[in-house]
Design an enzyme around this catalytic site. Sequence first.
Site, short mmCIF file in Angstrom:
data_model
loop_
_atom_site.label_atom_id
_atom_site.label_comp_id
_atom_site.label_asym_id
_atom_site.label_seq_id
_atom_site.Cartn_x
_atom_site.Cartn_y
_atom_site.Cartn_z
N ASP A 117 0.83 -1.20 0.00
CA ASP A 117 0.00 0.00 0.00
C ASP A 117 0.86 1.25 0.00
OD1 ASP A 117 -1.96 1.89 0.28
OD2 ASP A 117 -2.44 1.40 2.36
N ASP A 163 -1.78 5.06 -5.94
CA ASP A 163 -2.03 4.27 -4.73
C ASP A 163 -2.15 2.79 -5.04
OD1 ASP A 163 -2.75 3.29 -2.30
OD2 ASP A 163 -4.67 4.32 -2.19
#
Length: 463
Positions: A85, A284
Site C-alpha cells: 500500500d 495508490d
Amino acid sequence: MDVKKMKATVPRMMMFFLLLPATFPGYFSADSQQPNEKKSTHPNAANGFGSSILFPLTGNVYPLGYYSLSLSIGHPPKVFEFDIDTGSDLTWVQCDAPCNGCTKPVNDLYKPKKHVLVHCEHPSCGAVHFPGSPQCETPDDQCDFEVEYVDHGSVTGVLVTDLFSLRLTNGSLIRPRLNFGCAYDVKNPGPYPPPSTAGVLALGNGKASILSQLQSFNLIRNVIGHCLSGKGGGYLFLGDDLVPSSGIVWMPMSDVAKHYLSSPAELLFGGKPTGIKDLKIVFDSGSSYTYFCLRVYEAVLDLVRRGLTGKPLNTVHDQALPICWKGSKPFKTVHDVKHYFSTLTLSFTNTRNIQLQLPPEAYLIVTEHGNACLGILNGTEAGLDDFNIIGDISLQDKMVVYDNEKQQIGWVSANCDRLPNLDSDYNEDIQQPYAANFGILEEKHPATQASSKRNMRVHRREL
C-alpha cells in the site's frame, strides 16, 4: 502476551510517527553485522547505501483485488503476508494480544513480547498522536493507536518494534529493528471481505513508513518501485538500484502532501480534450481500482457509454462491479473487448508533454461470467472528496517509481512477469514457487501463498 487494550486519541485519518535514531543501541541484530556472503556488483553498495531490496509479488486485480508480498519478522523469524500500500505510512500486522476481528488463525498471528512494546513517552509514540499528544499515566505505558479509514473500517493496536529479516540485492543479509503496528482489533464493516493477508505494508512518503526507516540506516535510498503484472504477480523494490537509467517518464510530485500526489492533470478521451482539468491525482497501490470524484466519474461514464453506441454490447448486472456489459458470447480476456473502448489520458498540465495513458485494459476487467466491467469507480461515494485515485488496475504492466529524494514519480511500460535481471543468480521466473532469493530470508519458512478466495476491495485510505 496480553496487552492493555486502550482506545487511542489519534486524530481521524492521521497516522504519523517518528522513527528511532539510526544510532539507537541494539537497533540491528548481531546477524546483520556479519561480512557479506557475496560480493556486491552494484555501485551503491560502496557509497553509504547498501543496495536495494527486491520482493516477488503474488496477487491480481481480479478476482483477488490486491497484490502482496511476504516478510519475515521476529526471532526466530516468522513469515507474514502483507498487502502492499503506497497510500499509507503505518505498517501493521494482525496480532495475538489476543485479537478481535482478525482473519488469520491464531497460530498465524504475530505474537508480541513485552520487550517489543514502544513506550508511551517515546518520541515515536508522540508522532502517532500528532498534532495532539498521548495521555501517559506512566512513562512505561504502551503506545496505543487507532486508524480509521474512509470506508468506516478501523484498526486498533499498539506500536511495537522488532527484527525484520531482509536480503539486499548485493547479497547482504540484514536484520534491522523497525517500528510497526501490532493490530489486535480489526473492523471491516464494508460489503466486501478484507484481503486474506496478515496485514498492510505501508509504503507512503511519511517518516513512519518502512522505507523511510530503512533509509535512515543508510541501507537504501528513499525510493520505491513496483511492477504489477496484468497476468498476476510482479515485483516490488525498495532502493534505487533497479530504476532504469533511460526511458522512464518523470513527473514532479507534491512536496506538501502525505500521499503520492501528482501535479494537476487534464483528462482526455480518445485523444480529445474533455474540458475536465485541475484533477488531483494520487498514485495508490493500496486501491484495487481507479477512483474519480463525482463530476469526473459521471463525465467518464457518459463518454464511455456514448462511445459504445451502435456497438454489440449490452448492459448487464454483475456482482463484481457496478457497471458491466455483455457481448453475444462470454469474453475470455480484456483483449476480446478492448477494441470497443477508447483510451483515457491524464495530461499533467504543469509538466510539458507528460501523459499517463490508460488504454481499455487499464480500466476494464473480464469477470468469471465473461462480462466486461468498468474498473473506474465513484470516489465521492467512497468518501474521497475531490481526490482521484490511480489504483492497481491502471498501474499494471508498468514499472512505477516513487523517488522521495528527488520528489518525483516515474513510469515506463515493462514486462512485469519476470524479476529484473541483476546478476545471473537474480533471474528467477516469478511464477516459480517462492522466488526464494529475494526480500525475506526463507529460514525454512516458505512464503505464504496468496489465497484464491475472490475479493474486491473498496478503497481504504488515510485522507
